[in-house]
Motif scaffolding. Structure first.
Motif, mmCIF file in Angstrom:
data_model
loop_
_atom_site.group_PDB
_atom_site.id
_atom_site.type_symbol
_atom_site.label_atom_id
_atom_site.label_comp_id
_atom_site.label_asym_id
_atom_site.label_seq_id
_atom_site.Cartn_x
_atom_site.Cartn_y
_atom_site.Cartn_z
ATOM 1 N N SER A 153 -10.351 5.491 -6.016
ATOM 2 C CA SER A 153 -11.240 5.407 -4.857
ATOM 3 C C SER A 153 -12.295 6.500 -4.912
ATOM 4 O O SER A 153 -12.135 7.528 -5.575
ATOM 5 N N HIS A 169 -3.337 18.686 -2.666
ATOM 6 C CA HIS A 169 -4.540 17.890 -2.913
ATOM 7 C C HIS A 169 -5.195 18.280 -4.239
ATOM 8 O O HIS A 169 -5.689 17.410 -4.965
ATOM 9 N N ASP A 182 -4.815 9.887 -0.758
ATOM 10 C CA ASP A 182 -5.261 8.502 -0.948
ATOM 11 C C ASP A 182 -4.332 7.786 -1.906
ATOM 12 O O ASP A 182 -3.916 8.340 -2.929
ATOM 13 N N ASP A 183 -3.990 6.526 -1.571
ATOM 14 C CA ASP A 183 -3.067 5.759 -2.422
ATOM 15 C C ASP A 183 -3.740 5.194 -3.660
ATOM 16 O O ASP A 183 -3.071 4.745 -4.586
ATOM 17 N N ASN A 184 -5.067 5.208 -3.682
ATOM 18 C CA ASN A 184 -5.804 4.630 -4.802
ATOM 19 C C ASN A 184 -6.500 5.738 -5.585
ATOM 20 O O ASN A 184 -7.504 6.291 -5.123
ATOM 21 N N GLN A 204 1.916 8.624 -5.647
ATOM 22 C CA GLN A 204 0.984 9.743 -5.729
ATOM 23 C C GLN A 204 1.666 11.086 -5.447
ATOM 24 O O GLN A 204 1.094 12.137 -5.712
ATOM 25 N N SER A 206 -1.974 12.145 3.966
ATOM 26 C CA SER A 206 -3.435 12.136 3.829
ATOM 27 C C SER A 206 -3.908 11.876 2.402
ATOM 28 O O SER A 206 -5.090 11.639 2.171
ATOM 29 N N LYS A 218 1.111 4.490 -2.560
ATOM 30 C CA LYS A 218 0.922 5.849 -2.051
ATOM 31 C C LYS A 218 2.044 6.781 -2.496
ATOM 32 O O LYS A 218 1.781 7.908 -2.921
ATOM 33 N N LYS A 276 0.838 -1.204 0.000
ATOM 34 C CA LYS A 276 0.000 0.000 0.000
ATOM 35 C C LYS A 276 0.872 1.253 0.000
ATOM 36 O O LYS A 276 0.570 2.231 -0.691
ATOM 37 N N GLU A 292 -13.101 8.542 -2.622
ATOM 38 C CA GLU A 292 -12.630 9.789 -1.987
ATOM 39 C C GLU A 292 -11.898 10.655 -2.985
ATOM 40 O O GLU A 292 -12.054 11.873 -3.000
ATOM 41 N N VAL A 293 -11.062 10.029 -3.835
ATOM 42 C CA VAL A 293 -10.309 10.794 -4.832
ATOM 43 C C VAL A 293 -11.247 11.326 -5.912
ATOM 44 O O VAL A 293 -11.046 12.407 -6.457
#
Length: 364
Positions: free
Chosen positions: A242, A291, A237-239, A158, A235, A155, A151, A244-245
């Motif tokens: 997802s 972000h 997101d690694d995906n 990113q 903070s 991340k 994971k 959230e992203v």
């Protein structure tokens, strides 16, 4: 020197190396990855105690049941726990323990109960149960440590354009090697005399320990030391796929504006030629938050930061490789294009183009 004497020599090297390495990690003279190195140092020291019986026998000339001591057996049981804690702090230096993390005490509490009941005379059932707990806990922490590292490797792509040196590959390989060696030992133990395998196992562990020493001592700081920047990167997101992203951080119009501005800057100012380029640096150039920039790259280009930047580097490297008048070597082109090593250049170049830099150059 016969096999037995040579094995004894290897045991001394193993124990001495682990103790010395544990002290170096705990002292941490470079002051990097402090929490992670402290936990890793404790792990190494606990790991060294598994050879204590043999070391004491070599010193005294008589068998000493070191492993039979209640406290020693319990402390040794915590070895994989401290390994996992070190992985946690390497991948997230801001990690703090909460009430929910008391779950980490479940296995040790159960093992301690088995030890107490075994000491009270309930030898057979709880001795067997303690062995099962040792195997289950070791496998459990091996698996979650491996998952945590994988994971982490997603991340860092990113926010970092060069992941070599911060991807914790060495920890991943160590986990796999130790797991395979232990499986071989257990299987061999079931069908053959395990003592005949001691020399082979100890020799492998000695090599592994020296590899651990080399890579752990050269491990650099993974995240920025400045707390605000570190928190921003952790903070993320690694995906990129997802939910959230995928949430809108900015309007579609703002996305197009930043995307266009980013493309122009990459073409004109060529920030990708900086081998230390990361999400923070590029966000400062664009005057946006990390972000927002991560969102633009993930959503607007359907890529992570690592792939986005390195595609520019590979394209630039291709132009240099095509230049028949260039006197740059492959390594020179790698550095000139923003890569920090020939290994990362070859790996990334082949992943993007399907061929190595040398193969590409030979076409012209």
């Amino acid at each position: 020197m016969n096999t037995s004497e040579f094995n004894s020599f290897i045991v001394i090297l193993i124990y001495g190396s682990l103790v010395l390495l544990s002290l170096l990690k705990i002292a941490n003279p470079l002051k990097v990855n402090r929490k992670a190195n402290f936990c890793f140092g404790i792990f190494l020291f606990l790991w060294s105690t598994f050879w204590m019986d043999e070391v004491l026998f070599l010193i005294t000339g008589s068998a000493i049941e070191f492993h039979s001591l209640f406290l020693v057996r319990f402390v040794q049981y915590l070895t994989p726990v401290f390994f996992y804690f070190s992985v946690l702090f390497y991948t997230n230096p801001s990690f703090t323990f909460r009430i929910t993390d008391l779950k980490f005490l479940l296995f040790p509490a159960a093992f301690m109960m088995c030890l107490v009941l075994t000491g009270l005379g309930y030898t057979k059932p709880f001795e067997f149960l303690s062995i099962i707990l040792i195997m289950v806990q070791a496998l459990f922490y091996t698996v979650i440590s491996y998952i945590t590292i994988r994971k982490h490797q997603r991340k860092i792509q990113q926010f970092s354009s060069n992941t070599e040196g911060i991807n914790l590959n060495w920890l991943e390989y160590i986990i796999l090697v130790i797991l395979v060696v232990n499986i071989i030992y257990v299987v061999y133990n079931l069908f053959y005399d395990p003592k005949s395998l001691n020399f082979f196992i100890n020799a492998i562990f000695l090599v592994v320990i020296y590899c651990v020493g080399y890579y752990s001592l050269k491990q650099k700081e993974i995240y920025p030391l400045e707390e605000k920047q570190r928190e921003e990167l952790i903070s993320i997101d690694d995906n990129p796929d997802s939910e959230e992203v995928k949430k809108k951080l900015i309007s579609d119009e703002e996305l197009v504006r930043i995307k266009t501005k980013l493309g122009n800057i990459m073409e004109t100012r060529k920030p990708y030629l900086d081998s230390e380029l990361n999400l923070i640096k590029l966000a400062e150039i664009l005057s946006v938050s990390t972000h927002q920039l991560s969102y633009v790259i993930n959503t607007g280009f359907q890529k992570n930061f690592f792939k986005y930047v390195n595609e520019f580097r590979v394209e630039y490297a291709q132009s240099l490789l095509k230049d028949l008048n260039s006197k740059l070597s492959i390594l020179g082109i790698a550095y000139e294009s923003g890569f920090n090593s020939k290994t990362s250049f070859n790996t990334t170049f082949k992943k993007i183009t399907g061929q190595t830099p040398s193969e590409f150059k030979n076409r012209f």
